[in-house]
Design an enzyme around this catalytic site. Structure first.
Site, PDB file in Angstrom:
ATOM      1  N   LYS A 267       0.764  -1.272   0.079  1.00 28.97           N
ATOM      2  CA  LYS A 267      -0.022   0.033   0.078  1.00 28.97           C
ATOM      3  C   LYS A 267       0.883   1.296  -0.034  1.00 28.97           C
ATOM      4  O   LYS A 267       0.621   2.189  -0.820  1.00 28.97           O
ATOM      5  CB  LYS A 267      -0.855   0.123   1.396  1.00 28.97           C
ATOM      6  CG  LYS A 267      -1.879  -0.828   1.385  1.00 28.97           C
ATOM      7  CD  LYS A 267      -3.038  -0.682   2.336  1.00 28.97           C
ATOM      8  CE  LYS A 267      -2.388  -0.562   3.800  1.00 28.97           C
ATOM      9  NZ  LYS A 267      -1.822  -2.154   4.256  1.00 28.97           N
TER      10      LYS A 267
ATOM     11  N   ARG B 288     -10.110   0.630   8.671  1.00 32.79           N
ATOM     12  CA  ARG B 288      -9.505  -0.640   8.936  1.00 32.79           C
ATOM     13  C   ARG B 288     -10.419  -1.830   9.517  1.00 32.79           C
ATOM     14  O   ARG B 288     -10.359  -2.942   9.776  1.00 32.79           O
ATOM     15  CB  ARG B 288      -8.521  -0.419  10.124  1.00 32.79           C
ATOM     16  CG  ARG B 288      -6.992  -0.479  10.235  1.00 32.79           C
ATOM     17  CD  ARG B 288      -6.216  -1.011   8.941  1.00 32.79           C
ATOM     18  NE  ARG B 288      -4.785  -1.318   9.338  1.00 32.79           N
ATOM     19  CZ  ARG B 288      -3.637  -0.794   9.307  1.00 32.79           C
ATOM     20  NH1 ARG B 288      -3.693   0.576   8.557  1.00 32.79           N
ATOM     21  NH2 ARG B 288      -2.432  -1.251   9.479  1.00 32.79           N
TER      22      ARG B 288
ATOM     23  N   ARG C 267      11.471  -6.236   5.173  1.00 32.58           N
ATOM     24  CA  ARG C 267      11.100  -4.766   4.765  1.00 32.58           C
ATOM     25  C   ARG C 267      12.238  -3.819   5.220  1.00 32.58           C
ATOM     26  O   ARG C 267      12.426  -4.034   6.557  1.00 32.58           O
ATOM     27  CB  ARG C 267       9.804  -4.315   4.871  1.00 32.58           C
ATOM     28  CG  ARG C 267       9.527  -3.198   4.559  1.00 32.58           C
ATOM     29  CD  ARG C 267       7.914  -2.754   4.384  1.00 32.58           C
ATOM     30  NE  ARG C 267       7.207  -2.715   5.759  1.00 32.58           N
ATOM     31  CZ  ARG C 267       5.799  -2.761   5.494  1.00 32.58           C
ATOM     32  NH1 ARG C 267       5.142  -2.416   4.716  1.00 32.58           N
ATOM     33  NH2 ARG C 267       5.477  -2.701   6.989  1.00 32.58           N
TER      34      ARG C 267
ATOM     35  N   ARG D 199      11.132  -1.228  10.626  1.00 32.02           N
ATOM     36  CA  ARG D 199       9.782  -0.769  11.382  1.00 32.02           C
ATOM     37  C   ARG D 199       9.722  -1.381  12.654  1.00 32.02           C
ATOM     38  O   ARG D 199       9.884  -2.553  12.573  1.00 32.02           O
ATOM     39  CB  ARG D 199       8.575  -0.758  10.501  1.00 32.02           C
ATOM     40  CG  ARG D 199       8.239   0.757  10.088  1.00 32.02           C
ATOM     41  CD  ARG D 199       6.874   0.503   9.298  1.00 32.02           C
ATOM     42  NE  ARG D 199       5.525  -0.171   9.709  1.00 32.02           N
ATOM     43  CZ  ARG D 199       4.649   0.033   9.339  1.00 32.02           C
ATOM     44  NH1 ARG D 199       4.384   0.429   8.258  1.00 32.02           N
ATOM     45  NH2 ARG D 199       3.533  -0.769   9.957  1.00 32.02           N
TER      46      ARG D 199
ATOM     47  N   ARG E 262      -0.588  -8.854  13.478  1.00 32.43           N
ATOM     48  CA  ARG E 262      -1.132  -7.782  12.575  1.00 32.43           C
ATOM     49  C   ARG E 262      -1.816  -8.417  11.227  1.00 32.43           C
ATOM     50  O   ARG E 262      -3.004  -7.880  10.914  1.00 32.43           O
ATOM     51  CB  ARG E 262      -0.198  -6.897  11.934  1.00 32.43           C
ATOM     52  CG  ARG E 262       0.389  -5.840  12.852  1.00 32.43           C
ATOM     53  CD  ARG E 262       1.890  -5.466  12.476  1.00 32.43           C
ATOM     54  NE  ARG E 262       1.765  -4.430  11.136  1.00 32.43           N
ATOM     55  CZ  ARG E 262       2.861  -4.367  10.494  1.00 32.43           C
ATOM     56  NH1 ARG E 262       4.117  -4.802  10.790  1.00 32.43           N
ATOM     57  NH2 ARG E 262       3.066  -3.585   9.327  1.00 32.43           N
TER      58      ARG E 262
HETATM   59  P1  AMP Z   1       0.149   0.675   8.789  1.00 25.90           P
HETATM   60  O1  AMP Z   1       1.472   1.709   8.734  1.00 25.90           O
HETATM   61  O2  AMP Z   1      -0.752   0.963   8.067  1.00 25.90           O
HETATM   62  O3  AMP Z   1       0.612  -0.628   8.861  1.00 25.90           O
HETATM   63  O4  AMP Z   1      -0.192   0.917  10.526  1.00 25.90           O
HETATM   64  C1  AMP Z   1       0.783   0.344  11.527  1.00 25.90           C
HETATM   65  C2  AMP Z   1      -0.068   0.414  12.805  1.00 25.90           C
HETATM   66  O5  AMP Z   1      -0.820   1.565  12.966  1.00 25.90           O
HETATM   67  C3  AMP Z   1      -1.229  -0.676  12.537  1.00 25.90           C
HETATM   68  O6  AMP Z   1      -0.895  -1.913  12.779  1.00 25.90           O
HETATM   69  C4  AMP Z   1      -2.081  -0.136  13.812  1.00 25.90           C
HETATM   70  O7  AMP Z   1      -1.670  -0.566  14.867  1.00 25.90           O
HETATM   71  C5  AMP Z   1      -2.068   1.273  13.376  1.00 25.90           C
HETATM   72  N1  AMP Z   1      -3.109   1.608  12.470  1.00 25.90           N
HETATM   73  C6  AMP Z   1      -2.984   2.229  11.369  1.00 25.90           C
HETATM   74  N2  AMP Z   1      -4.018   2.604  10.729  1.00 25.90           N
HETATM   75  C7  AMP Z   1      -5.112   2.450  11.642  1.00 25.90           C
HETATM   76  C8  AMP Z   1      -6.382   2.388  11.579  1.00 25.90           C
HETATM   77  N3  AMP Z   1      -7.070   3.042  10.536  1.00 25.90           N
HETATM   78  N4  AMP Z   1      -7.241   2.090  12.817  1.00 25.90           N
HETATM   79  C9  AMP Z   1      -6.544   1.667  13.934  1.00 25.90           C
HETATM   80  N5  AMP Z   1      -5.032   1.457  13.999  1.00 25.90           N
HETATM   81  C10 AMP Z   1      -4.500   1.865  12.775  1.00 25.90           C
END
Ligand code: AMP
Length: 205
Positions: free
Chosen positions: A13, A85, A119, A149, A160
């Site tokens: 993404k 999400r 990654r 990360r 996740r």
């Molecule tokens: P990402 O960078 O999109 O993989 O997000 C990293 C982490 O941020 C996720 O594993 C969640 O813990 C949190 N997170 C990101 N977007 C959301 C969302 N829309 N709702 C809740 N938690 C989120």
């Protein structure tokens, strides 16, 4: 255009979002990036978010929805990366924005764990897989050091992926029922090949 980018962790993404926002002039709103910036800045939101992110869980809906609501304020054209999400967030979003399209990046589950755990990221937004770095530890685009990360470790990734399956995957049906879903089958295509498929969809709108 208001676009939602959907896909499991590791589906690409972030990589596609960079390319899409550059080509189609869409504001890129990534909730994950917003949380990470808050963690770095030591803000109250960052402190709250960290415990959930480290556990592979979703940050509470109301906090997340408020962040997105203020991020989209005044913008007509944007792409939401990592939001919504779950169905609750999608319903909240419907209350303050009219989504035009949901692009769903579909990647074979077996590939995701390896992709995320291998990654490496750069502060400039670029991301790489260790297998293609030939030992290099700096970004090929800007020369800055690459990092991993904190939540890209096997235990958190496992959580996740479970969170994605139970809470986020139902959005495929949610947007499908609204007639807004476009699925890109990514397989193990290169980011450029996936982007070509994305452009085909977006150009046909
Ligand atoms: P990402 O960078 O999109 O993989 O997000 C990293 C982490 O941020 C996720 O594993 C969640 O813990 C949190 N997170 C990101 N977007 C959301 C969302 N829309 N709702 C809740 N938690 C989120």
């Amino acid at each position: 255009m208001k676009l939602v980018l959907l896909g499991a962790p590791g589906a690409g993404k972030g990589t596609q979002a960079e390319k899409i926002s550059a080509k189609y002039s869409l504001k890129h709103i990534s909730t994950g990036d917003i949380f990470r910036a808050n963690i770095k800045g030591g803000t109250p939101i960052g402190k709250l978010a960290k415990s959930y992110i480290d556990a592979g869980k979703l940050v509470p809906d109301d906090v997340t929805c408020e962040i997105v609501k203020s991020a989209v304020q005044g913008a007509d054209d944007y792409m939401l990366d990592g939001f919504p999400r779950n169905v609750y967030q999608a319903e909240k979003l419907d209350g303050f924005a009219q989504v035009d399209i949901c692009l769903n990046l579909e990647v074979d589950k077996a590939l995701l764990m390896d992709r995320i755990c291998g990654r490496r990221m750069c502060v400039c937004g670029a991301s790489y897989h260790v297998s293609r770095l030939n030992g290099s530890e700096v970004c090929a685009k800007c020369g800055k050091p690459l990092y991993r990360r904190e939540d890209d470790n096997p235990e958190t990734v496992e959580k996740r992926l479970e969170t994605y399956e139970s809470q986020t995957a139902p959005l495929i049906d949610y947007y499908g029922a609204q007639g807004k879903l476009k699925t890109i089958i990514c397989g193990d295509k290169s980011p450029e090949e996936v982007f070509a498929a994305v452009c085909e969809v977006l150009d046909s709108l």
